[in-house]
Scaffold this active site. Structure first.
Site, mmCIF file in Angstrom:
data_model
loop_
_atom_site.group_PDB
_atom_site.id
_atom_site.type_symbol
_atom_site.label_atom_id
_atom_site.label_comp_id
_atom_site.label_asym_id
_atom_site.label_seq_id
_atom_site.Cartn_x
_atom_site.Cartn_y
_atom_site.Cartn_z
ATOM 1 N N HIS A 308 -0.553 48.342 -10.624
ATOM 2 C CA HIS A 308 -0.987 49.740 -10.677
ATOM 3 C C HIS A 308 -2.121 49.867 -11.685
ATOM 4 O O HIS A 308 -2.112 49.179 -12.704
ATOM 5 C CB HIS A 308 0.172 50.670 -11.094
ATOM 6 C CG HIS A 308 -0.090 52.089 -10.755
ATOM 7 N ND1 HIS A 308 -0.782 52.933 -11.594
ATOM 8 C CD2 HIS A 308 0.214 52.790 -9.644
ATOM 9 C CE1 HIS A 308 -0.878 54.101 -11.006
ATOM 10 N NE2 HIS A 308 -0.291 54.050 -9.835
ATOM 11 N N ASP A 366 5.711 52.166 -4.137
ATOM 12 C CA ASP A 366 5.718 51.805 -2.721
ATOM 13 C C ASP A 366 6.527 50.561 -2.413
ATOM 14 O O ASP A 366 6.675 50.187 -1.252
ATOM 15 C CB ASP A 366 4.276 51.617 -2.227
ATOM 16 C CG ASP A 366 3.559 52.943 -2.146
ATOM 17 O OD1 ASP A 366 4.235 53.929 -1.841
ATOM 18 O OD2 ASP A 366 2.354 52.987 -2.395
HETATM 19 N N1 CMC Z 1 -1.020 40.843 -6.282
HETATM 20 C C1 CMC Z 1 -1.685 39.833 -6.890
HETATM 21 N N2 CMC Z 1 -2.600 40.000 -7.860
HETATM 22 C C2 CMC Z 1 -2.868 41.260 -8.224
HETATM 23 C C3 CMC Z 1 -2.224 42.370 -7.646
HETATM 24 C C4 CMC Z 1 -1.273 42.123 -6.627
HETATM 25 N N3 CMC Z 1 -0.629 43.139 -6.045
HETATM 26 N N4 CMC Z 1 -2.682 43.505 -8.195
HETATM 27 C C5 CMC Z 1 -3.606 43.149 -9.109
HETATM 28 N N5 CMC Z 1 -3.711 41.783 -9.129
HETATM 29 C C6 CMC Z 1 -4.556 40.992 -10.029
HETATM 30 C C7 CMC Z 1 -6.003 41.055 -9.588
HETATM 31 O O1 CMC Z 1 -6.336 39.983 -8.732
HETATM 32 C C8 CMC Z 1 -6.724 40.981 -10.916
HETATM 33 O O2 CMC Z 1 -6.759 39.621 -11.313
HETATM 34 P P1 CMC Z 1 -8.032 39.072 -12.168
HETATM 35 O O3 CMC Z 1 -8.002 39.853 -13.451
HETATM 36 O O4 CMC Z 1 -7.717 37.629 -12.353
HETATM 37 O O5 CMC Z 1 -9.230 39.328 -11.340
HETATM 38 C C9 CMC Z 1 -5.806 41.706 -11.891
HETATM 39 O O6 CMC Z 1 -4.491 41.617 -11.306
HETATM 40 C C10 CMC Z 1 -6.162 43.178 -12.068
HETATM 41 O O7 CMC Z 1 -6.229 43.776 -10.775
HETATM 42 P P2 CMC Z 1 -7.286 44.878 -10.346
HETATM 43 O O8 CMC Z 1 -7.433 44.866 -8.872
HETATM 44 O O9 CMC Z 1 -8.517 44.728 -11.181
HETATM 45 O O10 CMC Z 1 -6.517 46.166 -10.828
HETATM 46 P P3 CMC Z 1 -6.770 47.626 -10.337
HETATM 47 O O11 CMC Z 1 -6.262 48.519 -11.392
HETATM 48 O O12 CMC Z 1 -8.194 47.794 -9.911
HETATM 49 O O13 CMC Z 1 -5.888 47.752 -8.990
HETATM 50 C C11 CMC Z 1 -4.114 48.182 -7.505
HETATM 51 C C12 CMC Z 1 -4.658 48.388 -8.934
HETATM 52 C C13 CMC Z 1 -2.870 49.059 -7.314
HETATM 53 C C14 CMC Z 1 -5.163 48.627 -6.467
HETATM 54 C C15 CMC Z 1 -3.752 46.681 -7.322
HETATM 55 O O14 CMC Z 1 -2.756 46.297 -8.236
HETATM 56 C C16 CMC Z 1 -3.309 46.375 -5.879
HETATM 57 O O15 CMC Z 1 -4.156 46.137 -5.011
HETATM 58 N N6 CMC Z 1 -1.961 46.389 -5.607
HETATM 59 C C17 CMC Z 1 -1.458 46.185 -4.270
HETATM 60 C C18 CMC Z 1 -1.595 47.487 -3.493
HETATM 61 C C19 CMC Z 1 -0.568 48.529 -3.903
HETATM 62 O O16 CMC Z 1 0.621 48.251 -4.026
HETATM 63 N N7 CMC Z 1 -1.038 49.778 -4.069
HETATM 64 C C20 CMC Z 1 -0.176 50.925 -4.370
HETATM 65 C C21 CMC Z 1 -0.438 51.514 -5.726
HETATM 66 S S1 CMC Z 1 0.847 52.689 -6.206
HETATM 67 C C22 CMC Z 1 0.755 53.964 -5.067
HETATM 68 C C23 CMC Z 1 -0.567 54.674 -5.032
HETATM 69 O O17 CMC Z 1 -1.162 54.921 -6.082
HETATM 70 O O18 CMC Z 1 -1.006 55.019 -3.938
#
Ligand code: CMC
Length: 431
Positions: A308, A366
């Site tokens: 998140h 989720d």
């Molecule tokens: N699985 C594997 N690696 C992950 C994941 C994951 N679910 N989420 C983040 N990472 C890694 C990512 O690769 C990155 O690694 P590095 O620093 O080495 O590049 C690091 O963690 C930080 O991730 P980010 O994408 O920069 O973080 P963000 O804050 O931009 O993204 C997120 C947050 C929710 C989009 C992301 O965690 C994700 O894609 N999760 C899966 C989708 C999901 O479950 N979304 C629902 C969110 S809650 C409900 C809502 O708000 O709608």
């Protein structure tokens, strides 16, 4: 707007500038850079808004480190266990917990707006039968602007109020009808003697040849899912609603924009993607391979329902949702559910893995919601529409707050331009 009691100093070369620092009631201070470009001639750069507060708000507070989520100051776990969705709607919209008569009046206003204009049925029929219910919702909610002219004037507080109630009241009907159309069944009209969640379940699952008796335990679980998703401060879809609204667009167009944004798998689409992932994993012995893939930078796969932007310790909504999943499956007599077993084992193995611990990745809201919704009988394609129904009150509350804000102005981010500098046009035969 908070008063500035301290300053931050920005030094560029040998020049220093004082920038006001604003303090919230709770949470990190904010450096006020509104006059930065005018005074210093530079922009700030923050793709994804990771360090930028785009507005001030009194609705929802999140402390991502501590796993705190407050609506108007009230913790989400208290609201999920002691309140119910329509009371939370009142709280988000008006800022305080209602008295018994205020709540009764609010509930009656919502239930009196549950029907859709009869002509709107033709919109549903225009879609292909295999249309995703979210595609239908984006179209139909946008089309509400063409049916409810008397609540599109955003300069009139009364029309804003009517639009808010209409959106909250009609969204379950729109989602249920999108579902009915998708599965090829006749639409079911709302019944105003039922509560919000029971009415939604009945509109989804009742058929003309067999009425649907609403199980009060399932309707309570549905209500809790609505409550847990009701608002989440300035997330992507809410910010989309605010940005769309900043141009003066009508409320139905703005909420349709929010629904479109919610659809993506990184946001509201994650519940569908998560259940599909859990099914693809199939059984606990396949988990290590999926964890390996999630950690592989060359593989686009991510663990859906994990991570998140704001929560870096735990998502308080996920805790309640996990408990609810156990309760619902138990009540439905679903024992040894393979998906739930896979989810629990995946959570355990991921939390023990240093990759997820270092990056502070935890199950989000989720991760378990899909398991509950599937047990209730919903196909995965309905998961995100149900999120949209729940979040409508959050979008509407933030939209109203923004329109009441005297500082409201059109949202217009700037950019760091990295393209060509000016060059002369070349005639086609000379290229
Ligand atoms: N699985 C594997 N690696 C992950 C994941 C994951 N679910 N989420 C983040 N990472 C890694 C990512 O690769 C990155 O690694 P590095 O620093 O080495 O590049 C690091 O963690 C930080 O991730 P980010 O994408 O920069 O973080 P963000 O804050 O931009 O993204 C997120 C947050 C929710 C989009 C992301 O965690 C994700 O894609 N999760 C899966 C989708 C999901 O479950 N979304 C629902 C969110 S809650 C409900 C809502 O708000 O709608």
């Amino acid at each position: 707007m908070a008063d500035s009691k301290k300053n931050a100093k920005l030094t560029i070369g040998d020049q220093s500038y004082d920038l006001p620092v604003l303090s919230p009631t709770v949470g990190p201070d904010v450096v006020d850079i509104r006059k930065l470009y005018g005074q210093v001639g530079i922009f700030t750069y923050d793709p994804g808004f990771t360090s930028t507060a785009a507005c001030d708000s009194t609705i929802t507070y999140i402390d991502g480190e501590e796993g705190v989520l407050l609506h108007r100051g009230y913790p989400i776990d208290q609201l999920a266990s002691q309140s119910h969705y329509l009371e939370v709607c009142f709280l988000l919209l008006y800022g305080y917990l209602p008295t018994a008569s205020e709540l009764e009046d609010f509930e009656s206003r919502v239930t009196n707006h549950t029907m859709l204009h009869e002509q709107m049925q033709y919109f549903f029929r225009g879609f292909r039968r295999d249309a995703h219910p979210m595609a239908i919702m984006v179209g139909v909610v946008g089309a509400m602007s063409a049916f409810y002219h008397d609540s599109t004037d955003i300069s009139d507080p009364w029309q804003r109020e009517v639009a808010s109630i209409r959106l909250i009241a009609k969204m379950p009907t729109i989602a249920a009808w999108a579902y009915k159309y998708h599965v090829g069944q006749p639409i079911v009209y709302p019944r105003n003697d039922l509560d919000y969640a029971s009415n939604f379940l009945r509109m989804c699952f009742s058929v003309p040849c067999e009425d649907y008796e609403v199980n009060p335990i399932l309707s309570r679980a549905m209500d809790r899912i609505f409550t847990l998703h009701a608002d989440h401060e300035q997330n992507a879809s809410t910010s989309t609603v605010r940005l769309a609204s900043s141009s003066g667009a009508n409320p139905f167009a703005c909420i349709a924009a929010g629904i479109a944004c919610l659809w993506g798998p990184a946001h509201g689409g994650a519940n569908q993607a998560c259940l599909e992932m859990l099914k693809e994993i199939g059984s606990p012995e396949n988990i290590p391979e999926y964890i390996r893939r999630a950690k592989d930078k060359d593989d686009p796969f991510r663990l859906m329902g994990f991570g998140h932007r704001v929560y870096k310790n735990f998502d308080p909504r996920a805790k309640v949702m996990k408990q609810s999943a156990d309760e619902v499956l138990d009540l439905l007599g679903i024992e040894n559910n393979a998906v739930l077993a896979t989810a629990k084992e995946l959570e355990k193995q991921a939390l023990e893995d240093p990759y997820f611990a270092e990056k502070k990745l935890f199950p989000n809201v989720d991760f378990y919601s899909g398991i509950i919704l599937e047990a209730m009988g919903f196909p995965t394609s309905m998961f995100t529409p149900i999120f949209a129904v729940s979040r409508t009150v959050g979008w509407v509350s933030q939209w109203k707050e923004m329109l009441n804000d005297p500082q409201n102005k059109i949202g217009r981010p700037r950019q760091l331009y990295l393209g060509e500098t000016q060059r002369d046009y070349v005639d086609i035969e000379k290229r």
